[in-house]
Design a protein around this motif. Sequence first.
Motif, PDB file in Angstrom:
ATOM      1  N   GLY A  96       0.743  -1.230   0.092  1.00 26.20           N
ATOM      2  CA  GLY A  96      -0.002  -0.019  -0.097  1.00 26.20           C
ATOM      3  C   GLY A  96       0.702   1.190   0.003  1.00 26.20           C
ATOM      4  N   LYS A 121       4.032   1.145  -4.371  1.00 25.48           N
ATOM      5  CA  LYS A 121       5.336   0.515  -5.344  1.00 25.48           C
ATOM      6  C   LYS A 121       4.764   0.345  -6.739  1.00 25.48           C
ATOM      7  N   SER A 122       3.398  -0.272  -7.044  1.00 26.28           N
ATOM      8  CA  SER A 122       3.011  -0.370  -8.327  1.00 26.28           C
ATOM      9  C   SER A 122       2.701   0.802  -8.794  1.00 26.28           C
ATOM     10  N   THR A 123       2.041   2.012  -7.986  1.00 28.94           N
ATOM     11  CA  THR A 123       1.733   3.274  -8.643  1.00 28.94           C
ATOM     12  C   THR A 123       3.142   3.672  -9.229  1.00 28.94           C
ATOM     13  N   ARG A 175      -5.937   2.069 -12.388  1.00 27.33           N
ATOM     14  CA  ARG A 175      -4.898   2.681 -11.609  1.00 27.33           C
ATOM     15  C   ARG A 175      -4.141   3.605 -12.551  1.00 27.33           C
ATOM     16  N   ALA A 209      -0.666  11.878  -4.358  1.00 27.24           N
ATOM     17  CA  ALA A 209      -1.577  12.910  -4.514  1.00 27.24           C
ATOM     18  C   ALA A 209      -2.787  12.017  -5.151  1.00 27.24           C
ATOM     19  N   GLN A 210      -3.843  12.813  -5.585  1.00 29.76           N
ATOM     20  CA  GLN A 210      -5.036  12.142  -6.042  1.00 29.76           C
ATOM     21  C   GLN A 210      -4.774  11.122  -7.498  1.00 29.76           C
ATOM     22  N   GLY A 233      -1.600  10.050  -8.598  1.00 29.10           N
ATOM     23  CA  GLY A 233      -0.485   9.363  -8.544  1.00 29.10           C
ATOM     24  C   GLY A 233       0.508   9.978  -7.902  1.00 29.10           C
TER      25      GLY A 233
HETATM   26  P1  TYD Z   1      -0.029   0.945  -4.580  1.00 29.90           P
HETATM   27  O1  TYD Z   1       0.885   1.467  -5.747  1.00 29.90           O
HETATM   28  O2  TYD Z   1      -1.423  -0.158  -5.087  1.00 29.90           O
HETATM   29  O3  TYD Z   1       0.620   0.346  -3.431  1.00 29.90           O
HETATM   30  P2  TYD Z   1       1.639  -0.973  -3.480  1.00 29.90           P
HETATM   31  O4  TYD Z   1       1.732  -1.665  -4.802  1.00 29.90           O
HETATM   32  O5  TYD Z   1       3.040  -0.496  -2.740  1.00 29.90           O
HETATM   33  O6  TYD Z   1       0.875  -2.110  -2.661  1.00 29.90           O
HETATM   34  O7  TYD Z   1      -0.659   2.275  -3.984  1.00 29.90           O
HETATM   35  C1  TYD Z   1      -1.317   2.222  -2.719  1.00 29.90           C
HETATM   36  C2  TYD Z   1      -2.089   3.330  -2.432  1.00 29.90           C
HETATM   37  O8  TYD Z   1      -1.866   4.626  -3.115  1.00 29.90           O
HETATM   38  C3  TYD Z   1      -3.608   3.140  -2.354  1.00 29.90           C
HETATM   39  O9  TYD Z   1      -3.767   2.991  -0.989  1.00 29.90           O
HETATM   40  C4  TYD Z   1      -4.225   4.209  -2.915  1.00 29.90           C
HETATM   41  C5  TYD Z   1      -3.150   5.412  -3.086  1.00 29.90           C
HETATM   42  N1  TYD Z   1      -3.252   6.041  -4.362  1.00 29.90           N
HETATM   43  C6  TYD Z   1      -3.548   7.307  -4.159  1.00 29.90           C
HETATM   44  O10 TYD Z   1      -3.674   7.983  -3.379  1.00 29.90           O
HETATM   45  N2  TYD Z   1      -3.418   8.309  -5.547  1.00 29.90           N
HETATM   46  C7  TYD Z   1      -3.223   7.515  -6.801  1.00 29.90           C
HETATM   47  O11 TYD Z   1      -3.361   7.892  -7.595  1.00 29.90           O
HETATM   48  C8  TYD Z   1      -2.877   6.015  -6.678  1.00 29.90           C
HETATM   49  C9  TYD Z   1      -2.811   5.366  -7.961  1.00 29.90           C
HETATM   50  C10 TYD Z   1      -3.036   5.414  -5.673  1.00 29.90           C
END
Ligand code: TYD
Length: 457
Positions: A100, A103-105, A134, A269-270, A272
């Motif tokens: 959370g 990382k993926s983002t 996403r 942010a909202q 990314g």
């Molecule tokens: P994520 O990349 O899924 O985390 P991981 O791969 O490390 O597990 O992102 C997790 C959090 O980021 C999720 O709770 C929602 C938040 N988020 C934002 O606040 N704004 C965004 O634009 C995106 C894509 C995610």
Amino acid sequence: MAKDRVVYVCEQCGQESPKWVGKCPSCGEWNSFKELRVAPSSPTPRPAHGEADAAKVFKLSDVSSVQDEVRIDMKDSELNRVLGGGMVVGSLVLLGGEPGIGKSTLLLQSVLRLSGVGVLYVSGEESASQLRMRAERVGWHQLSDEVSFVCETCLERVFEHIDRLHPDIVVIDSIQTIYSERVESSAGSVSQVRECAASLLRFCKSAGVGVFMIGHINKDGVLAGPKVLEHIVDAVIQFEGDGRYLYRVLRCIKNRFGSTSELGIYEMAQDGLRGVSNPSELLLNGVQGGLSGIAISCAVEGIRPFLLETQALVSSAAYGTPQRSATGFDSRRLNMLLAVLEKRVGFRLIQRDVFLNIAGGLRITDLAMDLGVIAAVHSSNTDLPIEEGWCMAGEVGLSGEVRSVSRIEQRISEAARLGFKHMIVPRYNLKGLKTAKYDIELHGVDKVEEALRILFG
Ligand code: TYD
Ligand code: MG
């Protein structure tokens, strides 16, 4: 055929043992040993005399000193910097972080910005529609549509896709969800993670493709399972942050192609993750004037200087043992600095609770923070605020001497740029420094007492 050998590997630290043990002799963790089957290594055939591809003996002068690694610009200045100037073609990078954290983002938004670079994004965690959702959040519509995605968890299948698509960059999200058919245990186990990473490494090196592997970290901050991976990969970068703050810090832990002291700062942010190119302005909220217990220090992480706030709260100890708590700062270092304060200015250590916080949720290891910590504690203890427009940098030694710090010119320029009028610096650092060119008054000090006298009269 030779039989597989069985060894036991500690999931926490990667220690190996020929038999199962309850407590790891290396890291002390209980019940962390997992069985690992190792295929018998075939003896390396020795090249026949005079064979062309035998490894050559060379002198250092035969090697050209020009760095010949080719790097891909990841279109993200923070990520590029942490990687040492971009992704090296043919390298294997592990991106660790708690679930959370983003990382993926981070990787998704970065690869979507690339153009003219073939990317295969392998997702073992999310479905196609989740990926699309996403991507829409991070503004995919304005970005390229060149990235190929596949939701797949079998490594052999992944290699088939790679063979077909010939990408330049492959993202594996995450290594804990990928399994190889050649290993019997379930995905995420030490043997799977290790086998898959080793296959990916062989692939990277032979095909010259850059691979990002995402790895989850457990609550203790260790790469769960992938601790064993740190030795295999070329670079380990870790995404850190506190759920309560929006800031995320990308830290390099190991890098075969660059420095490990680099730091990237992001804001979630909202739409990314946004790179923070000017951390000081974000970390200072401008309320320090008039409040006691706040000092501004100029720290350097990597090569970037930034100013940040140290907050201290000193109160009478309510219980027998005084409390000490530090967030973002080494608590042993805090204890040492408190002892220096006791010895030098009569701070009554055993009667005081001390709480210390580095604002913004950053974890700072720069020793130049010492002076700021001492000033903040003293300010809170005496309830005398530090005047606005003052900042400082200096390492403090055991006898209360203020020691010189690195990159003083950058620290001073950054403080001057942000409008600070006075800066306390180690006197030694002022030697040979052209002070006239900075629009800030510099106060050189040798001892902690001197600094406190300047600040508090
Ligand atoms: P994520 O990349 O899924 O985390 P991981 O791969 O490390 O597990 O992102 C997790 C959090 O980021 C999720 O709770 C929602 C938040 N988020 C934002 O606040 N704004 C965004 O634009 C995106 C894509 C995610
Ligand atoms: Mg993820």
